[in-house]
Design a protein around this motif. Structure first.
Motif, PDB file in Angstrom:
ATOM      1  N   CYS A 174       0.850  -1.194   0.000  1.00  0.00           N
ATOM      2  CA  CYS A 174       0.000   0.000   0.000  1.00  0.00           C
ATOM      3  C   CYS A 174       0.882   1.239   0.000  1.00  0.00           C
ATOM      4  N   PHE A 176       0.486   5.747  -1.179  1.00  0.00           N
ATOM      5  CA  PHE A 176      -0.293   6.804  -1.816  1.00  0.00           C
ATOM      6  C   PHE A 176      -0.069   6.861  -3.318  1.00  0.00           C
ATOM      7  N   GLY A 178       0.436   4.496  -5.434  1.00  0.00           N
ATOM      8  CA  GLY A 178      -0.140   3.411  -6.218  1.00  0.00           C
ATOM      9  C   GLY A 178       0.884   2.742  -7.108  1.00  0.00           C
ATOM     10  N   VAL A 188      -2.150  -0.942  -3.530  1.00  0.00           N
ATOM     11  CA  VAL A 188      -3.388  -0.278  -3.155  1.00  0.00           C
ATOM     12  C   VAL A 188      -3.064   1.090  -2.568  1.00  0.00           C
ATOM     13  N   THR A 189      -4.031   1.999  -2.603  1.00  0.00           N
ATOM     14  CA  THR A 189      -3.801   3.361  -2.125  1.00  0.00           C
ATOM     15  C   THR A 189      -4.604   3.711  -0.881  1.00  0.00           C
ATOM     16  N   ASP A 190      -5.634   2.932  -0.545  1.00  0.00           N
ATOM     17  CA  ASP A 190      -6.476   3.201   0.628  1.00  0.00           C
ATOM     18  C   ASP A 190      -6.117   2.208   1.725  1.00  0.00           C
ATOM     19  N   ALA A 191      -5.270   2.651   2.668  1.00  0.00           N
ATOM     20  CA  ALA A 191      -4.761   1.743   3.697  1.00  0.00           C
ATOM     21  C   ALA A 191      -5.872   1.228   4.614  1.00  0.00           C
ATOM     22  N   LEU A 192      -6.767   2.101   5.038  1.00  0.00           N
ATOM     23  CA  LEU A 192      -7.812   1.664   5.967  1.00  0.00           C
ATOM     24  C   LEU A 192      -8.758   0.664   5.325  1.00  0.00           C
ATOM     25  N   ALA A 193      -9.109   0.900   4.078  1.00  0.00           N
ATOM     26  CA  ALA A 193      -9.996  -0.043   3.387  1.00  0.00           C
ATOM     27  C   ALA A 193      -9.315  -1.397   3.251  1.00  0.00           C
ATOM     28  N   THR A 207       4.116   7.461   8.239  1.00  0.00           N
ATOM     29  CA  THR A 207       2.701   7.779   8.449  1.00  0.00           C
ATOM     30  C   THR A 207       2.506   8.816   9.551  1.00  0.00           C
ATOM     31  N   THR A 212      -1.425   9.817   8.750  1.00  0.00           N
ATOM     32  CA  THR A 212      -2.216   8.593   8.571  1.00  0.00           C
ATOM     33  C   THR A 212      -1.951   7.535   9.644  1.00  0.00           C
ATOM     34  N   HIS A 219      -7.417   1.333  14.214  1.00  0.00           N
ATOM     35  CA  HIS A 219      -7.943   0.113  13.592  1.00  0.00           C
ATOM     36  C   HIS A 219      -7.329  -1.127  14.234  1.00  0.00           C
TER      37      HIS A 219
END
Length: 278
Positions: A174, A176, A178, A188-193, A207, A212, A219
């Motif tokens: 992951c 930003f 991509g 991936v670019t959305d770490a929380l998802a 982070t 972030t 989480h």
């Protein structure tokens, strides 16, 4: 690490430092040297490269650091920092400056020694790739998860992905920016998802500087997932979060492994006992 206060967020830790609750009055401590380190790398045998930029502040014998996106830090930040007292920099409008100042202050107060919970791990001399792989092995060993576990890796480092696969783990890269990894895996670019579908998190200290860290820490804490930090940014900050969402830290203060071909040292906090000496 022995900590008088149990921080629950980066902001509460920052406020504790501002008020002198973690050590001497920061208004009485001045930054002697402020500098940036800019690096571009492409290891032999690798088809892709990357760039780093790091703000570092010298306080006595301690150096605190915060990585930033290349070109994002204004030149005026250096002028703001040099000769300034730490208390003022802990209120600086730029988050990377606040992070670097807090890191320098905590490194000054609680250096990476066994008395403060650090377990040193030696990195052998070698090429940039050899040292990168040696550091990656130390970091990967801090993850106490069974083979087959899916691990979110925030901050793509090819050597870390390689080390995790060597342990039978399934890394999810992951970042930003991509793109794809050295081996063509999508980033991936959305770490929380992505974290929702992972069993553990392996996260760069960078982070802290881009804001972030807190959502990822919350989480991990909420879901009881292992969260291991590999920290050139905030190496003295992140051990303070052990037991508050962070399960282990590989702390790597300046100078970083990529600056020198000689032997070096990183410092482990938390996590399982190492699989062997390095």
């Amino acid at each position: 690490m022995t900590t008088a206060l149990g921080p629950t967020t980066f902001d509460t830790l920052l406020e504790s430092a501002r008020t002198g609750a973690l050590g001497p009055d920061p208004a009485g401590r001045r930054i002697a040297v402020a500098f940036t380190t800019r690096q571009a790398v492409r290891h032999d045998g690798r088809g892709t490269g990357y760039r780093n930029e790091v703000l570092s502040l010298r306080l006595g014998e301690a150096v605190g650091s915060c990585a930033v996106e290349p070109g994002a830090l204004p030149d005026s930040a250096i002028d703001d920092c040099v000769g300034a007292d730490v208390a003022r920099l802990l209120h600086h409008p730029l988050l990377p400056v606040r992070v670097a100042a807090l890191d320098a202050y905590l490194m000054h107060v609680t250096p990476h020694t066994p008395a403060h919970g650090a377990r040193p791990a030696g990195l052998p001399a070698g090429t940039s790739l050899e040292k990168s792989r040696a550091r990656a092995r130390v970091v990967a060993e801090l993850l106490d998860v069974p083979a087959g576990s899916r691990v979110l890796v925030v901050g793509v480092v090819n050597s870390l992905l390689e080390a995790l696969r060597g342990r039978g783990l399934d890394p999810v890269p992951c970042d930003f920016k991509g793109g794809v990894t050295e081996w063509g895996d999508p980033v991936v670019t959305d770490a929380l998802a992505a974290a929702e579908h992972c069993d553990a998190l392996l996260v760069s200290g960078m982070t802290l500087g881009n804001g972030t860290f807190e959502p990822l820490r919350r989480h991990a804490l909420r879901h009881g997932k292992p969260l291991v930090m590999f920290a050139q940014t905030g190496s003295a900050i992140l051990p303070r979060f052990l037991g508050h969402g962070v399960t282990a830290v590989c702390a790597e203060p300046y100078p970083f492994f990529w600056l020198d071909g000689g032997p070096g040292t990183v410092h482990r906090y938390g996590g399982p006992a190492p699989e062997g000496t390095r």
